[in-house]
Design a protein around this motif. Structure first.
Motif, PDB file in Angstrom:
ATOM      1  N   VAL A  35       0.845  -1.193   0.000  1.00  0.00           N
ATOM      2  CA  VAL A  35       0.000   0.000   0.000  1.00  0.00           C
ATOM      3  C   VAL A  35       0.882   1.245   0.000  1.00  0.00           C
ATOM      4  N   ASN A  36       0.486   2.220  -0.795  1.00  0.00           N
ATOM      5  CA  ASN A  36       1.112   3.538  -0.733  1.00  0.00           C
ATOM      6  C   ASN A  36       0.305   4.399   0.245  1.00  0.00           C
ATOM      7  N   PRO A  37       0.820   5.560   0.645  1.00  0.00           N
ATOM      8  CA  PRO A  37       0.146   6.337   1.699  1.00  0.00           C
ATOM      9  C   PRO A  37      -1.124   7.049   1.222  1.00  0.00           C
ATOM     10  N   TRP A  38      -2.146   6.276   0.932  1.00  0.00           N
ATOM     11  CA  TRP A  38      -3.469   6.787   0.583  1.00  0.00           C
ATOM     12  C   TRP A  38      -4.420   6.433   1.715  1.00  0.00           C
ATOM     13  N   PRO A  39      -5.196   7.390   2.237  1.00  0.00           N
ATOM     14  CA  PRO A  39      -6.042   7.103   3.402  1.00  0.00           C
ATOM     15  C   PRO A  39      -6.978   5.912   3.209  1.00  0.00           C
ATOM     16  N   GLY A  40      -7.449   5.715   1.980  1.00  0.00           N
ATOM     17  CA  GLY A  40      -8.369   4.619   1.723  1.00  0.00           C
ATOM     18  C   GLY A  40      -7.770   3.245   1.916  1.00  0.00           C
ATOM     19  N   THR A  66       4.745   1.444   0.466  1.00  0.00           N
ATOM     20  CA  THR A  66       5.482   1.922  -0.695  1.00  0.00           C
ATOM     21  C   THR A  66       5.284   3.420  -0.850  1.00  0.00           C
ATOM     22  N   ALA A  67       6.114   4.032  -1.677  1.00  0.00           N
ATOM     23  CA  ALA A  67       6.034   5.483  -1.869  1.00  0.00           C
ATOM     24  C   ALA A  67       4.934   5.875  -2.839  1.00  0.00           C
ATOM     25  N   SER A  68       4.583   4.973  -3.767  1.00  0.00           N
ATOM     26  CA  SER A  68       3.618   5.325  -4.808  1.00  0.00           C
ATOM     27  C   SER A  68       2.921   4.075  -5.308  1.00  0.00           C
ATOM     28  N   LEU A  69       1.859   4.271  -6.081  1.00  0.00           N
ATOM     29  CA  LEU A  69       1.156   3.150  -6.696  1.00  0.00           C
ATOM     30  C   LEU A  69       2.078   2.373  -7.632  1.00  0.00           C
ATOM     31  N   SER A  70       2.921   3.077  -8.369  1.00  0.00           N
ATOM     32  CA  SER A  70       3.849   2.409  -9.282  1.00  0.00           C
ATOM     33  C   SER A  70       4.789   1.472  -8.520  1.00  0.00           C
ATOM     34  N   ASP A  71       5.222   1.898  -7.336  1.00  0.00           N
ATOM     35  CA  ASP A  71       6.076   1.043  -6.514  1.00  0.00           C
ATOM     36  C   ASP A  71       5.318  -0.208  -6.049  1.00  0.00           C
ATOM     37  N   SER A  72       4.038  -0.038  -5.726  1.00  0.00           N
ATOM     38  CA  SER A  72       3.230  -1.189  -5.319  1.00  0.00           C
ATOM     39  C   SER A  72       3.099  -2.187  -6.467  1.00  0.00           C
ATOM     40  N   ALA A 255      -3.213   8.343  10.699  1.00  0.00           N
ATOM     41  CA  ALA A 255      -2.120   9.322  10.624  1.00  0.00           C
ATOM     42  C   ALA A 255      -0.759   8.639  10.738  1.00  0.00           C
ATOM     43  N   LYS A 256      -0.685   7.562  11.509  1.00  0.00           N
ATOM     44  CA  LYS A 256       0.578   6.838  11.677  1.00  0.00           C
ATOM     45  C   LYS A 256       1.048   6.202  10.376  1.00  0.00           C
ATOM     46  N   HIS A 257       0.114   5.879   9.487  1.00  0.00           N
ATOM     47  CA  HIS A 257       0.457   5.081   8.317  1.00  0.00           C
ATOM     48  C   HIS A 257       0.363   5.839   6.994  1.00  0.00           C
ATOM     49  N   THR A 258      -0.078   7.076   7.017  1.00  0.00           N
ATOM     50  CA  THR A 258      -0.243   7.816   5.756  1.00  0.00           C
ATOM     51  C   THR A 258       0.662   9.033   5.630  1.00  0.00           C
ATOM     52  N   GLY A 259       1.236   9.488   6.734  1.00  0.00           N
ATOM     53  CA  GLY A 259       2.020  10.713   6.679  1.00  0.00           C
ATOM     54  C   GLY A 259       1.171  11.967   6.689  1.00  0.00           C
ATOM     55  N   LEU A 260      -0.134  11.807   6.840  1.00  0.00           N
ATOM     56  CA  LEU A 260      -1.048  12.939   6.911  1.00  0.00           C
ATOM     57  C   LEU A 260      -1.352  13.277   8.363  1.00  0.00           C
TER      58      LEU A 260
END
Length: 330
Positions: A35-40, A66-72, A255-260
Protein backbone atom coordinates in the motif's frame (compact mmCIF):
# COMPACT_ATOMS: atom_id res chain seq x y z
CA UNK A 1 -33.39 0.19 11.28
CA UNK A 2 -31.68 -2.17 13.78
CA UNK A 3 -33.25 -5.17 12.03
CA UNK A 4 -32.04 -3.92 8.63
CA UNK A 5 -28.47 -3.46 9.87
CA UNK A 6 -28.43 -6.91 11.49
CA UNK A 7 -29.72 -8.51 8.29
CA UNK A 8 -26.96 -6.85 6.25
CA UNK A 9 -24.32 -8.14 8.68
CA UNK A 10 -25.80 -11.65 8.45
CA UNK A 11 -25.63 -11.50 4.62
CA UNK A 12 -21.97 -10.45 4.75
CA UNK A 13 -21.09 -13.28 7.13
CA UNK A 14 -22.99 -15.85 5.06
CA UNK A 15 -21.00 -14.94 1.93
CA UNK A 16 -17.64 -15.02 3.72
CA UNK A 17 -18.33 -18.12 5.80
CA UNK A 18 -19.60 -19.99 2.74
CA UNK A 19 -16.06 -19.78 1.44
CA UNK A 20 -15.07 -22.16 4.21
CA UNK A 21 -16.39 -24.86 1.90
CA UNK A 22 -13.58 -23.94 -0.50
CA UNK A 23 -10.68 -25.76 1.11
CA UNK A 24 -7.41 -23.84 1.13
CA UNK A 25 -4.55 -25.88 -0.33
CA UNK A 26 -2.68 -24.83 2.80
CA UNK A 27 -3.19 -22.23 5.46
CA UNK A 28 -0.68 -19.44 4.78
CA UNK A 29 0.91 -17.95 7.87
CA UNK A 30 1.22 -14.54 6.21
CA UNK A 31 -0.26 -12.63 3.30
CA UNK A 32 1.70 -9.62 2.05
CA UNK A 33 -0.03 -6.41 1.02
CA UNK A 34 1.55 -3.39 -0.70
CA UNK A 35 0.00 0.00 0.00
CA UNK A 36 1.11 3.54 -0.73
CA UNK A 37 0.15 6.34 1.70
CA UNK A 38 -3.47 6.79 0.58
CA UNK A 39 -6.04 7.10 3.40
CA UNK A 40 -8.37 4.62 1.72
CA UNK A 41 -5.77 1.86 2.11
CA UNK A 42 -5.09 2.58 5.76
CA UNK A 43 -7.85 0.42 7.22
CA UNK A 44 -5.79 -2.73 6.72
CA UNK A 45 -3.31 -1.25 9.21
CA UNK A 46 -6.23 -0.35 11.47
CA UNK A 47 -7.43 -3.97 11.33
CA UNK A 48 -3.97 -5.21 12.28
CA UNK A 49 -3.58 -2.76 15.15
CA UNK A 50 -7.06 -3.63 16.43
CA UNK A 51 -6.06 -7.29 16.61
CA UNK A 52 -8.52 -8.36 13.91
CA UNK A 53 -5.86 -10.26 11.99
CA UNK A 54 -3.53 -13.06 13.00
CA UNK A 55 -6.12 -14.84 15.13
CA UNK A 56 -5.97 -18.65 15.27
CA UNK A 57 -6.87 -19.96 11.82
CA UNK A 58 -6.33 -16.60 10.13
CA UNK A 59 -3.17 -15.28 8.47
CA UNK A 60 -0.96 -12.49 9.64
CA UNK A 61 -1.01 -9.52 7.29
CA UNK A 62 2.38 -8.08 6.41
CA UNK A 63 1.87 -4.53 5.15
CA UNK A 64 4.58 -3.33 2.79
CA UNK A 65 4.44 0.46 2.67
CA UNK A 66 5.48 1.92 -0.70
CA UNK A 67 6.03 5.48 -1.87
CA UNK A 68 3.62 5.33 -4.81
CA UNK A 69 1.16 3.15 -6.70
CA UNK A 70 3.85 2.41 -9.28
CA UNK A 71 6.08 1.04 -6.51
CA UNK A 72 3.23 -1.19 -5.32
CA UNK A 73 2.75 -2.55 -8.85
CA UNK A 74 6.47 -3.26 -9.19
CA UNK A 75 6.50 -5.13 -5.88
CA UNK A 76 3.55 -7.22 -7.03
CA UNK A 77 5.05 -8.05 -10.43
CA UNK A 78 8.28 -9.15 -8.73
CA UNK A 79 6.38 -11.50 -6.41
CA UNK A 80 7.35 -9.52 -3.31
CA UNK A 81 3.69 -9.14 -2.26
CA UNK A 82 0.49 -11.14 -2.75
CA UNK A 83 -1.87 -8.20 -3.15
CA UNK A 84 -1.99 -4.43 -3.33
CA UNK A 85 -4.23 -1.44 -3.00
CA UNK A 86 -4.83 0.05 -6.43
CA UNK A 87 -7.35 1.04 -9.08
CA UNK A 88 -8.55 -0.24 -12.44
CA UNK A 89 -5.45 1.37 -13.96
CA UNK A 90 -3.07 -0.74 -11.88
CA UNK A 91 -5.22 -3.81 -12.48
CA UNK A 92 -5.02 -3.22 -16.24
CA UNK A 93 -1.27 -2.55 -16.16
CA UNK A 94 -0.55 -5.72 -14.18
CA UNK A 95 -2.58 -7.96 -16.48
CA UNK A 96 -1.29 -6.33 -19.67
CA UNK A 97 2.28 -6.96 -18.55
CA UNK A 98 1.68 -10.71 -18.61
CA UNK A 99 4.05 -11.20 -15.67
CA UNK A 100 1.48 -12.18 -13.06
CA UNK A 101 -2.31 -12.53 -13.25
CA UNK A 102 -4.42 -10.59 -10.75
CA UNK A 103 -8.05 -9.76 -10.04
CA UNK A 104 -9.94 -7.17 -8.03
CA UNK A 105 -11.92 -8.70 -5.16
CA UNK A 106 -13.07 -5.73 -3.05
CA UNK A 107 -13.94 -2.07 -3.48
CA UNK A 108 -12.17 -0.09 -0.78
CA UNK A 109 -13.33 3.44 -1.54
CA UNK A 110 -14.15 5.88 -4.27
CA UNK A 111 -12.53 9.25 -4.73
CA UNK A 112 -15.03 12.11 -4.75
CA UNK A 113 -12.57 15.00 -4.90
CA UNK A 114 -9.26 13.66 -3.58
CA UNK A 115 -7.66 12.96 -6.98
CA UNK A 116 -7.03 16.14 -8.91
CA UNK A 117 -5.28 18.16 -11.57
CA UNK A 118 -3.40 21.13 -10.15
CA UNK A 119 -2.18 23.75 -12.62
CA UNK A 120 -0.44 27.09 -12.70
CA UNK A 121 -2.84 29.98 -12.08
CA UNK A 122 -2.74 31.16 -15.70
CA UNK A 123 -4.48 27.91 -16.74
CA UNK A 124 -8.11 28.36 -15.80
CA UNK A 125 -9.90 25.67 -17.83
CA UNK A 126 -9.18 22.13 -18.96
CA UNK A 127 -9.09 23.05 -22.66
CA UNK A 128 -6.16 25.39 -21.91
CA UNK A 129 -4.06 22.29 -21.16
CA UNK A 130 -3.65 21.81 -24.92
CA UNK A 131 0.06 22.01 -25.71
CA UNK A 132 0.97 22.19 -22.01
CA UNK A 133 3.25 19.87 -20.02
CA UNK A 134 1.16 17.63 -17.80
CA UNK A 135 2.98 15.57 -15.15
CA UNK A 136 1.52 12.16 -14.36
CA UNK A 137 2.50 8.77 -13.04
CA UNK A 138 1.97 6.40 -16.01
CA UNK A 139 -0.03 3.17 -15.61
CA UNK A 140 -1.45 4.44 -12.33
CA UNK A 141 -4.66 6.02 -11.06
CA UNK A 142 -3.45 9.24 -12.72
CA UNK A 143 -4.54 7.89 -16.11
CA UNK A 144 -8.13 7.48 -14.85
CA UNK A 145 -8.19 11.13 -13.82
CA UNK A 146 -6.71 11.98 -17.22
CA UNK A 147 -9.43 9.99 -19.00
CA UNK A 148 -12.14 11.79 -16.99
CA UNK A 149 -10.60 15.19 -17.76
CA UNK A 150 -10.37 14.37 -21.47
CA UNK A 151 -14.01 13.34 -21.51
CA UNK A 152 -15.00 16.52 -19.66
CA UNK A 153 -13.01 18.87 -21.90
CA UNK A 154 -13.16 17.20 -25.30
CA UNK A 155 -9.37 17.31 -25.55
CA UNK A 156 -7.49 14.49 -27.26
CA UNK A 157 -4.54 12.73 -25.65
CA UNK A 158 -2.31 13.83 -28.53
CA UNK A 159 -2.92 17.49 -27.65
CA UNK A 160 -1.08 17.14 -24.34
CA UNK A 161 2.64 16.96 -23.65
CA UNK A 162 2.83 14.24 -21.02
CA UNK A 163 5.67 14.28 -18.50
CA UNK A 164 6.09 10.95 -16.66
CA UNK A 165 7.01 11.59 -13.02
CA UNK A 166 6.66 9.88 -9.64
CA UNK A 167 4.16 11.59 -7.35
CA UNK A 168 6.84 12.74 -4.94
CA UNK A 169 8.71 14.69 -7.62
CA UNK A 170 5.73 16.64 -8.91
CA UNK A 171 5.75 19.62 -6.50
CA UNK A 172 9.42 20.34 -7.25
CA UNK A 173 8.88 19.97 -10.99
CA UNK A 174 5.96 22.41 -10.84
CA UNK A 175 7.88 24.91 -8.69
CA UNK A 176 10.81 24.82 -11.14
CA UNK A 177 8.54 25.37 -14.13
CA UNK A 178 9.26 21.94 -15.61
CA UNK A 179 5.55 21.13 -15.72
CA UNK A 180 2.48 23.33 -16.22
CA UNK A 181 0.05 20.98 -14.47
CA UNK A 182 0.11 17.72 -12.53
CA UNK A 183 -2.29 14.88 -11.81
CA UNK A 184 -1.82 14.26 -8.13
CA UNK A 185 -3.38 12.86 -4.96
CA UNK A 186 -2.85 13.02 -1.17
CA UNK A 187 -0.59 13.33 0.65
CA UNK A 188 1.58 14.92 -2.10
CA UNK A 189 -1.29 17.03 -3.45
CA UNK A 190 -1.31 19.00 -0.21
CA UNK A 191 2.32 20.03 -0.78
CA UNK A 192 1.55 21.28 -4.28
CA UNK A 193 -1.64 23.13 -3.37
CA UNK A 194 0.24 24.89 -0.58
CA UNK A 195 2.67 26.45 -3.08
CA UNK A 196 1.93 29.94 -4.36
CA UNK A 197 0.93 30.22 -8.00
CA UNK A 198 -1.05 26.98 -8.36
CA UNK A 199 -4.77 26.16 -8.25
CA UNK A 200 -6.88 23.05 -8.46
CA UNK A 201 -8.23 22.78 -12.01
CA UNK A 202 -10.22 19.54 -11.87
CA UNK A 203 -10.96 16.81 -9.35
CA UNK A 204 -12.94 13.62 -8.98
CA UNK A 205 -15.77 15.46 -7.30
CA UNK A 206 -16.70 16.28 -10.91
CA UNK A 207 -16.42 12.60 -11.92
CA UNK A 208 -17.19 10.58 -8.76
CA UNK A 209 -17.02 7.12 -10.35
CA UNK A 210 -13.78 7.73 -12.25
CA UNK A 211 -11.49 6.54 -9.46
CA UNK A 212 -12.53 3.52 -7.41
CA UNK A 213 -9.89 1.96 -5.18
CA UNK A 214 -9.67 -1.81 -5.04
CA UNK A 215 -8.01 -4.71 -3.30
CA UNK A 216 -6.08 -6.40 -6.13
CA UNK A 217 -4.99 -9.98 -5.43
CA UNK A 218 -2.87 -12.54 -7.26
CA UNK A 219 -5.13 -15.12 -8.91
CA UNK A 220 -3.10 -17.90 -7.30
CA UNK A 221 -3.98 -16.55 -3.84
CA UNK A 222 -7.68 -16.33 -4.75
CA UNK A 223 -7.67 -19.90 -6.06
CA UNK A 224 -5.49 -21.52 -3.41
CA UNK A 225 -6.30 -19.52 -0.24
CA UNK A 226 -9.92 -18.28 -0.45
CA UNK A 227 -10.58 -18.68 3.29
CA UNK A 228 -7.44 -16.78 4.26
CA UNK A 229 -8.37 -14.00 1.85
CA UNK A 230 -11.94 -13.95 3.15
CA UNK A 231 -10.64 -13.46 6.69
CA UNK A 232 -8.59 -10.44 5.57
CA UNK A 233 -11.64 -8.96 3.82
CA UNK A 234 -13.80 -9.51 6.90
CA UNK A 235 -11.17 -7.95 9.18
CA UNK A 236 -10.98 -4.91 6.89
CA UNK A 237 -14.77 -4.58 7.00
CA UNK A 238 -14.79 -4.76 10.80
CA UNK A 239 -12.04 -2.12 10.98
CA UNK A 240 -14.03 0.13 8.69
CA UNK A 241 -17.17 -0.22 10.77
CA UNK A 242 -15.22 0.47 13.95
CA UNK A 243 -13.72 3.57 12.34
CA UNK A 244 -17.13 4.88 11.35
CA UNK A 245 -18.18 4.72 14.99
CA UNK A 246 -14.87 6.00 16.38
CA UNK A 247 -13.63 8.72 13.99
CA UNK A 248 -11.21 10.37 16.40
CA UNK A 249 -9.46 7.10 17.24
CA UNK A 250 -9.29 5.90 13.63
CA UNK A 251 -7.80 9.19 12.45
CA UNK A 252 -4.98 8.75 14.97
CA UNK A 253 -4.22 5.29 13.58
CA UNK A 254 -4.48 6.41 9.95
CA UNK A 255 -2.12 9.32 10.62
CA UNK A 256 0.58 6.84 11.68
CA UNK A 257 0.46 5.08 8.32
CA UNK A 258 -0.24 7.82 5.76
CA UNK A 259 2.02 10.71 6.68
CA UNK A 260 -1.05 12.94 6.91
CA UNK A 261 -1.99 14.95 9.96
CA UNK A 262 -5.24 14.31 11.78
CA UNK A 263 -6.50 17.67 10.51
CA UNK A 264 -5.71 16.70 6.91
CA UNK A 265 -7.47 13.35 7.35
CA UNK A 266 -10.57 15.04 8.72
CA UNK A 267 -10.63 17.37 5.72
CA UNK A 268 -10.09 14.50 3.29
CA UNK A 269 -12.92 12.46 4.78
CA UNK A 270 -15.36 14.47 2.66
CA UNK A 271 -13.55 13.58 -0.57
CA UNK A 272 -12.92 9.85 0.00
CA UNK A 273 -16.01 7.66 0.39
CA UNK A 274 -15.14 4.45 2.22
CA UNK A 275 -17.31 1.45 1.32
CA UNK A 276 -18.27 -1.41 3.61
CA UNK A 277 -19.14 -4.85 2.22
CA UNK A 278 -22.88 -4.22 2.36
CA UNK A 279 -22.48 -1.15 0.10
CA UNK A 280 -20.56 -2.90 -2.68
CA UNK A 281 -23.03 -4.77 -4.86
CA UNK A 282 -23.90 -1.92 -7.24
CA UNK A 283 -20.24 -1.44 -8.17
CA UNK A 284 -19.97 -5.06 -9.35
CA UNK A 285 -23.11 -5.20 -11.48
CA UNK A 286 -22.55 -5.71 -15.24
CA UNK A 287 -23.74 -2.14 -15.79
CA UNK A 288 -21.91 -0.75 -12.76
CA UNK A 289 -18.85 1.52 -12.75
CA UNK A 290 -16.23 -1.25 -12.56
CA UNK A 291 -17.38 -3.08 -15.69
CA UNK A 292 -18.10 0.21 -17.45
CA UNK A 293 -14.69 1.73 -16.78
CA UNK A 294 -12.45 -1.33 -17.09
CA UNK A 295 -12.20 -1.04 -20.92
CA UNK A 296 -11.48 2.70 -20.57
CA UNK A 297 -8.64 1.97 -18.14
CA UNK A 298 -7.26 -0.74 -20.39
CA UNK A 299 -7.25 1.47 -23.46
CA UNK A 300 -5.57 4.48 -21.92
CA UNK A 301 -2.97 2.39 -20.07
CA UNK A 302 -2.17 0.69 -23.37
CA UNK A 303 -1.97 4.02 -25.20
CA UNK A 304 0.63 5.23 -22.72
CA UNK A 305 2.58 1.96 -22.71
CA UNK A 306 4.46 1.51 -25.96
CA UNK A 307 5.60 -1.96 -24.83
CA UNK A 308 2.07 -3.33 -24.49
CA UNK A 309 0.93 -5.62 -27.26
CA UNK A 310 -1.48 -3.91 -29.62
CA UNK A 311 -5.08 -4.87 -29.04
CA UNK A 312 -4.44 -6.29 -25.58
CA UNK A 313 -7.82 -6.28 -23.87
CA UNK A 314 -8.64 -6.80 -20.20
CA UNK A 315 -11.25 -9.54 -19.68
CA UNK A 316 -14.10 -8.79 -17.29
CA UNK A 317 -13.10 -11.90 -15.30
CA UNK A 318 -10.47 -9.79 -13.55
CA UNK A 319 -13.42 -8.34 -11.60
CA UNK A 320 -13.98 -11.21 -9.16
CA UNK A 321 -17.03 -10.64 -6.97
CA UNK A 322 -17.10 -14.00 -5.18
CA UNK A 323 -16.46 -12.28 -1.82
CA UNK A 324 -19.18 -9.62 -2.31
CA UNK A 325 -22.64 -10.12 -0.76
CA UNK A 326 -25.72 -9.74 -2.98
CA UNK A 327 -23.78 -9.29 -6.22
CA UNK A 328 -24.55 -11.13 -9.46
CA UNK A 329 -22.36 -14.06 -10.43
CA UNK A 330 -19.57 -12.95 -12.83
Amino acid sequence: MRVGICWKIVCVLVVLLSLAGCEDLDNPDTLRLAVNPWPGYGYFAVARERGLLGKPGTPELEIVETASLSDSVRAFKRGQVDMLGGTLAELAAINQSGKRAASAVLVLDRSVGADMIVASKDITSLDQLAGKRLALEPASVNVLVLAAALAESGLQLEQLELLPLPQGEMPVAMAKGQADAAIIYPPISGELEALAGFDRLFDTGQAPDAVVDLLIVADTVIDQHPRALASVIQAHNEALRWGQNNPAEVHKLLAKHTGLSIEELVTLSDSIEMLTLDNQAAFWQPTGPLHRLLPVAGRIVQQLNTRAAEGTGIPSQVLNNRFIPNSEAP
